[in-house]
Structures are given as structure tokens and as C-alpha cells.
Scaffold this motif. Structure first.
Motif, PDB file in Angstrom:
ATOM      1  N   HIS A  61     -11.088  -3.212 -12.159  1.00 44.31           N
ATOM      2  CA  HIS A  61     -10.121  -2.629 -13.084  1.00 44.31           C
ATOM      3  C   HIS A  61      -9.360  -3.726 -13.838  1.00 44.31           C
ATOM      4  O   HIS A  61      -8.841  -4.669 -13.239  1.00 44.31           O
TER       5      HIS A  61
ATOM      6  N   THR B 245      -6.560   4.606   0.113  1.00 40.29           N
ATOM      7  CA  THR B 245      -7.704   3.860  -0.427  1.00 40.29           C
ATOM      8  C   THR B 245      -7.791   2.442   0.110  1.00 40.29           C
ATOM      9  O   THR B 245      -8.809   1.777  -0.070  1.00 40.29           O
TER      10      THR B 245
ATOM     11  N   ARG C  67      -2.232   7.930  -6.572  1.00 43.45           N
ATOM     12  CA  ARG C  67      -3.676   7.789  -6.733  1.00 43.45           C
ATOM     13  C   ARG C  67      -4.296   6.801  -5.757  1.00 43.45           C
ATOM     14  O   ARG C  67      -5.504   6.848  -5.500  1.00 43.45           O
ATOM     15  N   PHE C  68      -3.479   5.874  -5.198  1.00 47.85           N
ATOM     16  CA  PHE C  68      -4.027   4.867  -4.288  1.00 47.85           C
ATOM     17  C   PHE C  68      -3.803   5.212  -2.818  1.00 47.85           C
ATOM     18  O   PHE C  68      -4.114   4.415  -1.933  1.00 47.85           O
ATOM     19  N   GLN C  69      -3.269   6.404  -2.566  1.00 49.04           N
ATOM     20  CA  GLN C  69      -3.027   6.823  -1.186  1.00 49.04           C
ATOM     21  C   GLN C  69      -4.332   6.840  -0.391  1.00 49.04           C
ATOM     22  O   GLN C  69      -5.328   7.427  -0.800  1.00 49.04           O
TER      23      GLN C  69
ATOM     24  N   LYS D 186      -1.539  -3.476  -4.004  1.00 50.95           N
ATOM     25  CA  LYS D 186      -1.071  -3.569  -5.377  1.00 50.95           C
ATOM     26  C   LYS D 186       0.332  -4.160  -5.426  1.00 50.95           C
ATOM     27  O   LYS D 186       1.004  -4.239  -4.395  1.00 50.95           O
TER      28      LYS D 186
ATOM     29  N   GLN E 168     -10.354  -8.361  -3.895  1.00 48.23           N
ATOM     30  CA  GLN E 168     -10.381  -6.903  -3.771  1.00 48.23           C
ATOM     31  C   GLN E 168     -11.341  -6.297  -4.796  1.00 48.23           C
ATOM     32  O   GLN E 168     -11.324  -6.689  -5.970  1.00 48.23           O
TER      33      GLN E 168
ATOM     34  N   GLN F 211       0.871  -1.176   0.000  1.00 45.94           N
ATOM     35  CA  GLN F 211       0.000   0.000   0.000  1.00 45.94           C
ATOM     36  C   GLN F 211       0.907   1.224   0.000  1.00 45.94           C
ATOM     37  O   GLN F 211       1.884   1.282   0.739  1.00 45.94           O
ATOM     38  N   GLU F 212       0.578   2.197  -0.855  1.00 46.58           N
ATOM     39  CA  GLU F 212       1.452   3.342  -1.045  1.00 46.58           C
ATOM     40  C   GLU F 212       1.026   4.541  -0.195  1.00 46.58           C
ATOM     41  O   GLU F 212      -0.168   4.756   0.038  1.00 46.58           O
TER      42      GLU F 212
ATOM     43  N   VAL G 237      -6.078   0.030  -1.028  1.00 44.15           N
ATOM     44  CA  VAL G 237      -5.808  -0.880  -2.146  1.00 44.15           C
ATOM     45  C   VAL G 237      -4.424  -1.518  -1.977  1.00 44.15           C
ATOM     46  O   VAL G 237      -3.438  -0.833  -1.722  1.00 44.15           O
TER      47      VAL G 237
ATOM     48  N   VAL H  44     -11.081  -3.547  -6.300  1.00 47.52           N
ATOM     49  CA  VAL H  44     -10.304  -2.937  -7.378  1.00 47.52           C
ATOM     50  C   VAL H  44      -9.855  -3.982  -8.391  1.00 47.52           C
ATOM     51  O   VAL H  44      -9.756  -3.712  -9.588  1.00 47.52           O
TER      52      VAL H  44
END
Length: 288
Positions: free
Chosen positions: A234, A141, A137-139, A145, A228, A132-133, A143, A230
Motif C-alpha cells: 500500500h 489483521t 479496517r485493520f482490526q 501502523k 510488513q 495495532q487497533e 498490521v 502492507v
């Protein structure tokens, strides 16, 4: 071959006149490259530039490249007023270009793509390495990845993805193959983007996440990654899962690097190809 061009002799009424030109080398495409190094006032530069352009025009030269170090920024306005335009900029210099002949300008545009990498790393428990970053854009969230990053200048794709995994998670990994790549446009500074999805084999398993960019990192079961929202919503997330599963379970063959030497300048590079398919075809040829 590069040939220094610094002066020209012209025949005038009273004999031969020596004309000072900008220091330049001939390129292999019929143009010249001016690599400015010494300090110069704008008026002197203008005089040399006009004399040089006149000489190069008589010689049938095409493109003119002027490389100005940041210390000579005072010369930019002069060059632009003489018809030069920006081509690209780096931390220590600016490149200006000018097309001499009255024909179609064939000077190549600035580099159009940024290259990114993503790492599918799966352990023997069928768990995928995910992060998780803290930004992007995924901050915030939630998500999860795969580790991703940008290839540095002069860095090979397979080395870059190994580095990114190590930097973000502390995991040492062995590059296996490029499984797929995506091209998108109007991305970073309006540039296009090439994103290579790579498969890696983990060599270590204890995670030490990067504090600057990574909020969390862990080994996640493939089923949990698939669940997930996402991943279900996506396409890129979905195909990352499918590519990893196909490599693990269905003998999907991607592209691995083969070291080759350029026929032009003996530089080493890597050709990415499906070695498995090539070996099969080679075996068939030998048996027939």
C-alpha cells in the motif's frame, strides 16, 4: 456588524402598522441570521416567518439562516414547507437555509472535509512508534501502523497529533513538522478527508497503551516496519516510511506552524510553511 431585526413599520390606509418579525441579525453577506431561542407554537412561527420573508425580500436580503435548538424541533416541518432546506446539524441545533432572490443560490455548502492526523515518531534507535487497533479496517489483521486520529473542533493540527500519540500510547512527544498530506473523497458520511502526516520527536519512551481502542503498541525498527506486507503493498504505508527516512537522513523539510493574526478580525491562527527554505531565501536576499 450585526444589527438586530425584530419588527417593521408598514404604511397602510389608516396609517402606520407595526408588524412583528422573527428576531434576526444582518450578516456580512447581505442575508439574515435567525437565532431561535424561545418556545413558540408552529402557527405563530408560520405567521412571523411569512411576514419576515416578505420584509427581507423588500429589503433586498439574500440568504436566510434559521438556527433551531433541539428544543424547538416542532418548527422544522413548518420551515421546510415554506421552502427552507437542511444545511447542517450539531448536537444541540439544526441549521435551515432559504435563498430569497430569483438568482443563483450562492450560499456556502456545509463543511465538506474531515481532518485527520498521523504521527511518525522515531526514537534514537531508529525505532518507530506503532500500534495495532482493536476496531476499524485493520482490526485483527496483525498490521502495525502509526498512531492516527481525528482533529477535534477548534483544535490545531499540531496539538491534535501530539494528543493522539499521548492517548493511544502514553508517549509524550514534541511536534516537529507536517511532512505531507493526503486528500481523499467519499469517506466518513460521504465527506472528503484531509489526512496530515506529521513528524514528532519522542520525549518519553515507556509505552502505556490505551485499553479502549489499542490492541498493542511498541517501538518497531524501521526495517521491520518496511518488511510488513502492507507496507510493501500500500502506497500510504510505503510513503510514511519514506517520509520518515527522508526526514531522518536526507534533510527533508516539511511544514511547521507560524502564529499569525487575521487582518479581518484579529483572530489568531497558524500558517504552515517550510521555515528552512524561507530562512535560506531570506539569507540569500540579505547577502545579494
Amino acid at each position: 456588524m450585526s444589527i438586530s431585526v425584530n419588527s417593521s413599520d408598514r404604511v397602510c390606509g389608516n396609517g402606520i402598522q407595526h408588524v412583528e418579525l422573527l428576531p434576526a441579525t444582518n450578516d456580512v453577506h447581505g442575508g439574515v441570521i435567525v437565532d431561535m431561542k424561545d418556545a413558540m407554537d408552529a402557527q405563530h412561527f408560520l405567521t412571523l416567518l411569512r411576514a419576515s420573508i416578505s420584509q427581507w425580500r423588500r429589503e433586498g436580503k439574500k440568504g436566510v439562516w434559521i438556527k433551531l435548538p433541539i428544543e424547538l424541533v416542532n418548527l422544522v416541518e413548518t420551515a421546510v414547507k415554506e421552502g427552507f432546506r437542511y444545511h447542517h446539524a450539531e448536537p444541540h441545533y439544526l441549521m435551515l437555509v432559504y435563498w430569497i432572490p430569483e438568482t443563483t443560490n450562492t450560499l456556502p455548502a456545509n463543511a465538506s472535509h474531515r481532518v485527520g492526523v498521523g504521527a511518525i515518531v522515531v526514537n534514537d534507535k531508529r525505532e518507530m512508534l506503532v500500534v495495532q487497533e482493536k476496531s476499524g479496517r485493520f482490526q485483527g489483521t496483525g498490521v502495525w501502523k502509526i498512531p492516527t486520529g481525528v482533529v477535534d473542533e477548534g483544535e490545531d493540527i499540531f496539538k491534535a497529533v501530539v494528543r493522539e500519540v499521548k492517548e493511544e500510547t502514553g508517549i509524550d512527544a514534541e511536534f516537529l513538522e507536517v511532512l505531507a498530506f493526503r486528500q481523499s473523497h467519499k469517506s466518513f458520511f460521504e465527506k472528503s478527508d484531509l489526512f496530515f502526516v506529521c513528524m514528532l520527536h519522542p520525549l518519553t519512551f515507556d509505552i502505556e497503551k490505551q485499553e479502549l481502542e489499542i490492541e498493542a503498541a511498541k517501538w518497531m525498527p524501521l526495517e521491520e516496519y518496511a518488511a510488513q506486507p502492507v507496507t510493501q503493498k500500500h502506497a500510504l504505508f510505503k510513503y510514511i516510511l519514506e517520509l520518515g527516512s527522508a526526514k531522518l537522513d536526507r534533510d527533508y523539510a516539511g511544514f511547521s506552524p507560524l502564529h499569525i493574526t487575521s487582518v479581518f478580525d484579529d483572530k489568531l491562527s497558524f500558517l504552515y510553511l517550510n521555515r528552512q527554505q524561507m530562512q535560506c531565501l531570506s539569507s540569500l536576499d540579505q547577502s545579494s
